[in-house]
Design a protein around this motif. Structure first.
Motif, PDB file in Angstrom:
ATOM      1  N   ASP A 208      34.619  39.186  39.412  1.00  0.00           N
ATOM      2  CA  ASP A 208      35.381  40.010  40.344  1.00  0.00           C
ATOM      3  C   ASP A 208      35.139  39.523  41.767  1.00  0.00           C
ATOM      4  OD1 ASP A 208      36.446  41.795  38.407  1.00  0.00           O
ATOM      5  OD2 ASP A 208      34.501  42.787  38.312  1.00  0.00           O
ATOM      6  N   TYR A 209      36.171  39.657  42.575  1.00  0.00           N
ATOM      7  CA  TYR A 209      36.067  39.311  43.985  1.00  0.00           C
ATOM      8  C   TYR A 209      36.145  40.581  44.818  1.00  0.00           C
ATOM      9  CZ  TYR A 209      37.204  37.552  48.608  1.00  0.00           C
ATOM     10  OH  TYR A 209      37.188  37.299  49.959  1.00  0.00           O
ATOM     11  N   TYR A 210      35.225  40.729  45.760  1.00  0.00           N
ATOM     12  CA  TYR A 210      35.207  41.890  46.640  1.00  0.00           C
ATOM     13  C   TYR A 210      35.417  41.434  48.074  1.00  0.00           C
ATOM     14  CZ  TYR A 210      33.033  44.109  42.610  1.00  0.00           C
ATOM     15  OH  TYR A 210      32.771  44.575  41.351  1.00  0.00           O
ATOM     16  N   ASP A 211      36.366  42.073  48.750  1.00  0.00           N
ATOM     17  CA  ASP A 211      36.619  41.812  50.166  1.00  0.00           C
ATOM     18  C   ASP A 211      35.970  42.910  50.997  1.00  0.00           C
ATOM     19  OD1 ASP A 211      37.817  39.735  51.520  1.00  0.00           O
ATOM     20  OD2 ASP A 211      39.803  40.171  50.716  1.00  0.00           O
ATOM     21  N   ALA A 212      35.457  42.556  52.144  1.00  0.00           N
ATOM     22  CA  ALA A 212      34.880  43.546  53.050  1.00  0.00           C
ATOM     23  C   ALA A 212      35.305  43.221  54.473  1.00  0.00           C
ATOM     24  CB  ALA A 212      33.363  43.547  52.942  1.00  0.00           C
ATOM     25  N   ASP A 213      35.573  44.274  55.248  1.00  0.00           N
ATOM     26  CA  ASP A 213      36.027  44.079  56.624  1.00  0.00           C
ATOM     27  C   ASP A 213      35.111  44.744  57.641  1.00  0.00           C
ATOM     28  OD1 ASP A 213      38.175  43.097  58.431  1.00  0.00           O
ATOM     29  OD2 ASP A 213      38.366  45.232  58.878  1.00  0.00           O
ATOM     30  N   GLN A 323      42.686  42.970  38.302  1.00  0.00           N
ATOM     31  CA  GLN A 323      41.470  43.125  37.513  1.00  0.00           C
ATOM     32  C   GLN A 323      41.774  43.808  36.175  1.00  0.00           C
ATOM     33  OE1 GLN A 323      38.059  44.699  39.663  1.00  0.00           O
ATOM     34  NE2 GLN A 323      38.885  43.991  41.602  1.00  0.00           N
ATOM     35  N   GLY A 324      43.032  43.748  35.736  1.00  0.00           N
ATOM     36  CA  GLY A 324      43.455  44.448  34.538  1.00  0.00           C
ATOM     37  C   GLY A 324      43.380  43.597  33.291  1.00  0.00           C
ATOM     38  N   PRO A 423      41.095  49.715  45.165  1.00  0.00           N
ATOM     39  CA  PRO A 423      42.374  49.016  44.996  1.00  0.00           C
ATOM     40  C   PRO A 423      42.212  47.806  44.077  1.00  0.00           C
ATOM     41  CG  PRO A 423      42.011  49.537  47.309  1.00  0.00           C
ATOM     42  CD  PRO A 423      40.737  49.847  46.603  1.00  0.00           C
ATOM     43  N   GLY A 424      43.159  47.655  43.163  1.00  0.00           N
ATOM     44  CA  GLY A 424      43.134  46.527  42.235  1.00  0.00           C
ATOM     45  C   GLY A 424      42.276  46.724  41.022  1.00  0.00           C
ATOM     46  N   GLU A 425      41.531  47.798  40.977  1.00  0.00           N
ATOM     47  CA  GLU A 425      40.588  48.027  39.880  1.00  0.00           C
ATOM     48  C   GLU A 425      41.261  48.737  38.712  1.00  0.00           C
ATOM     49  OE1 GLU A 425      36.399  50.453  39.037  1.00  0.00           O
ATOM     50  OE2 GLU A 425      37.643  50.877  40.792  1.00  0.00           O
ATOM     51  N   LEU A 426      40.919  48.329  37.483  1.00  0.00           N
ATOM     52  CA  LEU A 426      41.328  49.030  36.275  1.00  0.00           C
ATOM     53  C   LEU A 426      40.111  49.737  35.697  1.00  0.00           C
ATOM     54  CD1 LEU A 426      43.417  49.604  33.950  1.00  0.00           C
ATOM     55  CD2 LEU A 426      42.434  47.597  32.815  1.00  0.00           C
ATOM     56  N   GLN A 427      40.240  51.038  35.422  1.00  0.00           N
ATOM     57  CA  GLN A 427      39.168  51.812  34.797  1.00  0.00           C
ATOM     58  C   GLN A 427      39.590  52.223  33.396  1.00  0.00           C
ATOM     59  OE1 GLN A 427      38.165  55.125  37.325  1.00  0.00           O
ATOM     60  NE2 GLN A 427      37.321  53.831  38.943  1.00  0.00           N
ATOM     61  N   VAL A 531      43.447  53.801  34.080  1.00  0.00           N
ATOM     62  CA  VAL A 531      43.993  54.135  35.392  1.00  0.00           C
ATOM     63  C   VAL A 531      43.696  52.983  36.343  1.00  0.00           C
ATOM     64  CG1 VAL A 531      41.882  55.355  36.098  1.00  0.00           C
ATOM     65  CG2 VAL A 531      44.056  55.867  37.240  1.00  0.00           C
ATOM     66  N   SER A 532      44.640  52.690  37.236  1.00  0.00           N
ATOM     67  CA  SER A 532      44.435  51.650  38.242  1.00  0.00           C
ATOM     68  C   SER A 532      45.143  52.045  39.528  1.00  0.00           C
ATOM     69  CB  SER A 532      44.955  50.296  37.750  1.00  0.00           C
ATOM     70  OG  SER A 532      46.350  50.340  37.532  1.00  0.00           O
ATOM     71  N   LEU A 533      44.653  51.497  40.628  1.00  0.00           N
ATOM     72  CA  LEU A 533      45.221  51.750  41.948  1.00  0.00           C
ATOM     73  C   LEU A 533      45.745  50.433  42.494  1.00  0.00           C
ATOM     74  CD1 LEU A 533      45.643  53.722  44.348  1.00  0.00           C
ATOM     75  CD2 LEU A 533      43.356  53.065  45.151  1.00  0.00           C
ATOM     76  N   THR A 534      46.993  50.425  42.946  1.00  0.00           N
ATOM     77  CA  THR A 534      47.587  49.176  43.410  1.00  0.00           C
ATOM     78  C   THR A 534      46.870  48.638  44.642  1.00  0.00           C
ATOM     79  OG1 THR A 534      49.241  50.447  44.652  1.00  0.00           O
ATOM     80  CG2 THR A 534      49.875  49.643  42.474  1.00  0.00           C
ATOM     81  N   ARG A 535      46.884  47.314  44.749  1.00  0.00           N
ATOM     82  CA  ARG A 535      46.221  46.609  45.834  1.00  0.00           C
ATOM     83  C   ARG A 535      47.268  46.041  46.793  1.00  0.00           C
ATOM     84  NH1 ARG A 535      41.368  43.222  46.084  1.00  0.00           N
ATOM     85  NH2 ARG A 535      41.054  43.406  43.844  1.00  0.00           N
ATOM     86  N   LYS A 536      46.916  45.940  48.063  1.00  0.00           N
ATOM     87  CA  LYS A 536      47.759  45.286  49.057  1.00  0.00           C
ATOM     88  C   LYS A 536      47.062  44.034  49.565  1.00  0.00           C
ATOM     89  CE  LYS A 536      49.985  49.526  50.755  1.00  0.00           C
ATOM     90  NZ  LYS A 536      50.279  50.369  51.939  1.00  0.00           N
ATOM     91  N   ASP A 537      47.837  43.103  50.087  1.00  0.00           N
ATOM     92  CA  ASP A 537      47.256  41.891  50.649  1.00  0.00           C
ATOM     93  C   ASP A 537      46.296  42.253  51.786  1.00  0.00           C
ATOM     94  OD1 ASP A 537      48.709  40.337  48.918  1.00  0.00           O
ATOM     95  OD2 ASP A 537      50.324  39.942  50.351  1.00  0.00           O
ATOM     96  N   ASN A 538      45.172  41.555  51.808  1.00  0.00           N
ATOM     97  CA  ASN A 538      44.170  41.738  52.861  1.00  0.00           C
ATOM     98  C   ASN A 538      43.601  43.147  52.897  1.00  0.00           C
ATOM     99  OD1 ASN A 538      44.570  39.036  53.788  1.00  0.00           O
ATOM    100  ND2 ASN A 538      46.404  39.727  54.890  1.00  0.00           N
ATOM    101  N   ASP A 539      43.497  43.777  51.723  1.00  0.00           N
ATOM    102  CA  ASP A 539      42.867  45.093  51.645  1.00  0.00           C
ATOM    103  C   ASP A 539      41.408  45.028  52.055  1.00  0.00           C
ATOM    104  OD1 ASP A 539      44.420  47.271  51.058  1.00  0.00           O
ATOM    105  OD2 ASP A 539      44.424  46.932  48.898  1.00  0.00           O
ATOM    106  N   ARG A 540      40.955  46.046  52.736  1.00  0.00           N
ATOM    107  CA  ARG A 540      39.527  46.224  52.969  1.00  0.00           C
ATOM    108  C   ARG A 540      38.911  46.887  51.743  1.00  0.00           C
ATOM    109  NH1 ARG A 540      39.200  49.506  58.429  1.00  0.00           N
ATOM    110  NH2 ARG A 540      40.781  50.717  57.331  1.00  0.00           N
TER     111      ARG A 540
END
Length: 683
Positions: A208-213, A323-324, A423-427, A531-540
């Motif tokens: 998995d890749y995690y972005d942080a801002d 991540q699905g 965001p982007g995660e599937l549970q 359940v999953s939440l959609t991701r956007k480009d350059n999400d924090r």
């Protein structure tokens, strides 16, 4: 690293400090759901020791001071049995032009369980110095972990590599060492080539890749990051290699296996041997989804006779975002092809199809079960109709750790649970249901606070699903009075949202239905809530609070069929972790005598029932080939009988997919009779 990159990251090491705490705390955070073999897991942390660590990290500290503080705190929390090691790169050679700069990496603390003083000492000496040989450091980290067990590399970086080899190519090579090795990556305020490179490392490393801002973003997601870091998407099952053609293909019994897609369009062949004439064979394939906007993968899962007559097939259906996962199924049950029920062996093919380039080298799970024929269908309930939502009484939500793949999905009792989602995660969660029961799942997101609303950035989608034990998409499209309205996708704004889904009642004759919502609910077992939440480009990195309320409606054992000569279904052996949470209290029965979702769960055989429900197939097969042989022997002992068989009655085969007024085909792929969807999947 460029001067511009340094200028853009004044607080990056403070972010790193929190992220390291989050990632490593997964070893220290107590979970109600254990991994299949937590004592066989190893972690090596790979840290950047380049000269940029001298820069300020905010709050009056340098990056290196923040890192030492975070790592030092984490080491004090690690349990004694956690096998952890520390590797750094760029720590001893100052300039790239100097000899050894691109091989400058050291395992400062070998992986072990009794090395906490050494870890603390290494952290105290941790200093910024040289270059960034990420690729070579990853190669050495893979060697550190050895060839066996659940192995994890956690790479922390805020920039791209400055030395060969290419880290992305290295990650691809490391992934070939086995399905139990993965690479997680944390990127900090990275963009352009650096972000692309780090994302590639995670993708090719099956991690998995995690972005942080910002530090605030990471603090909000601290609890969730700490647990997800050690619950990545996993493939399990006894390794097997499908043949390139039908002749010479491996013969398999009901069970749980793993294989890998090849590099071209060639299908993989397997021969499934029946234990009794007239039984229903079901096969399911699942794998991590490939990067695509499509809701189906152009691979194919087919079940055929030895002579080539088709029994059932499907395109794998996608669940979740990047991540699905994707699942495809096929069944031998056919009301128009008699040979599918009579032949002693059937042929299963798994083809990458048009997506063969994206699926090259991708591992997948293969689950096979066998259900014997019934003595009679005369007294069995007809196909289930559209359900009516049953109101669920409120309970105090319990904390829950979600799964990210089938083997680690926690088994839930009816009741309410709270967690957060990124965001982007599937549970994934498991819920057990018996004959005569159906599953309800409701997701509730409360009104969001100011910081989370800002990170949300307007509107998102909360996607939900119900998945059968073999992998079919089984939510009931036309259920009535469902909170949130029809469909699986809820619109999430700062005001929150409510989205709910349910299955049809589990009945044997649902197998005669036209869609997955019917055929997928023709067997009891452990179903999956997704359940999953959609991701956007350059999400924090941020998290959204969510409550899941689960219910099982109906009287267990209702409509249970009688199999010939007392035979029982045969499936793979489960090694999925069992929950330690206290079961919910039983609720009151409703006016028709059935138990609503707050009632007691189905555990083993329910009262007044002699059912022996098949174990969920997606869990791992323990014991390797020995258990496989035992499962096969058990199948023969239970199923190989010679009585007269009464075949279940079947409705006339429909020539095409059933059309619903004002709705496209609700199936994400053709149903098990091989019907191809004529319109895009319903959402």
């Amino acid at each position: 690293m460029t001067a511009l990159q340094r200028h853009r990251r004044p607080a990056v090491w403070a972010i790193l400090a929190i992220t390291l705490t989050a990632l490593l705390a997964g070893l220290a955070t107590g979970s109600a759901y254990a991994d299949p073999d937590p004592g066989n897991s190893k972690l090596v942390l790979v840290l950047d020791s380049s000269g940029s660590m001298k820069e300020p990290a905010g709050d009056g500290q340098t990056k290196i001071v923040a890192a030492r503080t975070a790592l030092g705190r984490v080491m004090t929390k690690l349990p004694a049995e956690a096998e952890v090691g520390l590797r750094v790169y760029g720590a001893t050679v100052f300039k790239r032009s100097q000899p050894g700069a691109c091989t400058d990496t050291q395992l400062t603390v070998p992986i072990g369980t009794d090395n906490r003083p050494q870890l603390q000492a290494a952290i105290a000496k941790y200093k910024p110095y040289g270059e960034t040989p990420i690729g070579y450091a990853l190669q050495q980290a893979a060697k550190d972990l050895g060839p066996t067990g659940q192995r994890t590399i956690v790479l922390v970086s805020d920039g791209e590599a400055t030395c060969a080899p290419d880290p992305c190519e290295v990650a691809r090579s490391i992934a070939k060492q086995g399905i139990d090795l993965k690479i997680d990556v944390v990127g900090f305020r990275v963009g352009g080539k650096a972000r692309t490179q780090l994302q590639c490392v995670a993708r090719e490393g099956r991690g998995d890749y995690y972005d942080a801002d910002s530090t605030i973003d990471l603090e909000a997601g601290l609890d969730r990051l700490s647990t997800r870091a050690f619950r990545p998407f996993r493939i399990s099952g006894t390794p097997i290699h499908g043949g390139p053609q039908q002749e010479g293909a491996p013969v398999v019994a009901p069970g749980h296996y793993s294989d890998t897609f090849g590099g071209d369009e060639t299908a993989l062949y397997y021969l499934i041997k029946r234990s009794i004439k007239g039984s229903t064979l079901r096969a399911g394939v699942s794998f991590r989804r490939i990067p695509s906007e499509e809701l189906v993968v152009q691979a194919e899962v087919k079940l055929k006779t030895l002579g080539g007559d088709q029994c059932g097939w499907s395109y794998p259906r996608v669940f979740g975002s990047d991540q699905g996962l994707a699942t495809g199924t096929a069944s031998s049950w056919s009301d128009w092809q008699k040979e599918c029920a009579d032949e002693e062996q059937l042929v299963l093919t798994v083809s990458p199809g048009k997506d063969f380039r994206e699926l090259k080298g991708v591992p997948f799970e293969l689950r096979i079960d066998e259900e014997p024929p019934v003595t009679s269908t005369a007294n069995l309930p007809a196909e289930a109709g559209d359900p009516v939502w049953t109101q669920m009484p409120g309970t105090t939500p319990r904390e829950i750790v979600p799964g990210s793949s089938f083997p680690d999905a926690p088994l839930l009792e009816p009741g309410s649970y709270k967690t957060t989602i990124m965001p982007g995660e599937l549970q994934l969660y498991r819920v057990k249901a018996d004959w005569g029961q159906r599953i309800q799942a409701q997701f509730t997101v409360p009104k969001l606070g100011a910081a989370t609303s800002e990170a949300l950035g307007g509107t998102r989608y909360l996607d939900t699903a119900l998945i059968s034990p073999i992998g079919e998409d089984v939510y009931s499209v036309f259920a009535k009075n469902v909170p949130g309205g029809a469909g699986k996708r809820g619109v999430l704004t700062r005001q929150g949202t409510v989205q709910a889904i349910t299955t049809k009642e589990i009945r044997y004759l649902n197998r005669n239905g036209a869609n997955n919502q019917d055929t997928g609910t023709s067997m009891p077992g452990e179903y999956y809530v997704a359940v999953s939440l959609t991701r956007k480009d350059n999400d924090r990195a941020f998290t959204v609070p969510i409550t899941l309320t689960v219910g099982v409606v109906g009287t267990p054992g209702t409509g249970k069929p009688e199999y010939v000569d007392g035979a029982t279904p045969v499936a793979g052996t489960s090694v999925t972790p069992s929950p330690t949470a206290t079961p919910s209290e039983s609720g009151n029965e409703n006016e028709n005598g059935s138990t609503p979702q707050a009632g007691g769960p189905v555990q083993g055989n329910p009262p007044n029932s002699t059912d022996t429900t098949p174990i969920a197939l997606i869990a791992g097969l323990s014991g390797g080939g020995v258990v496989l042989l035992l499962v096969g022997a058990l199948a023969l002992l239970r199923l190989r009988r010679k009585p007269a068989i009464t075949q279940p009655s079947a409705t006339a085969w429909r020539s095409g997919p059933q059309q619903y007024p004002n709705h496209p085909n609700p199936s994400g792929h053709p149903n098990q009779r091989g019907q191809r969807p004529s319109q895009p999947p319903y959402n």
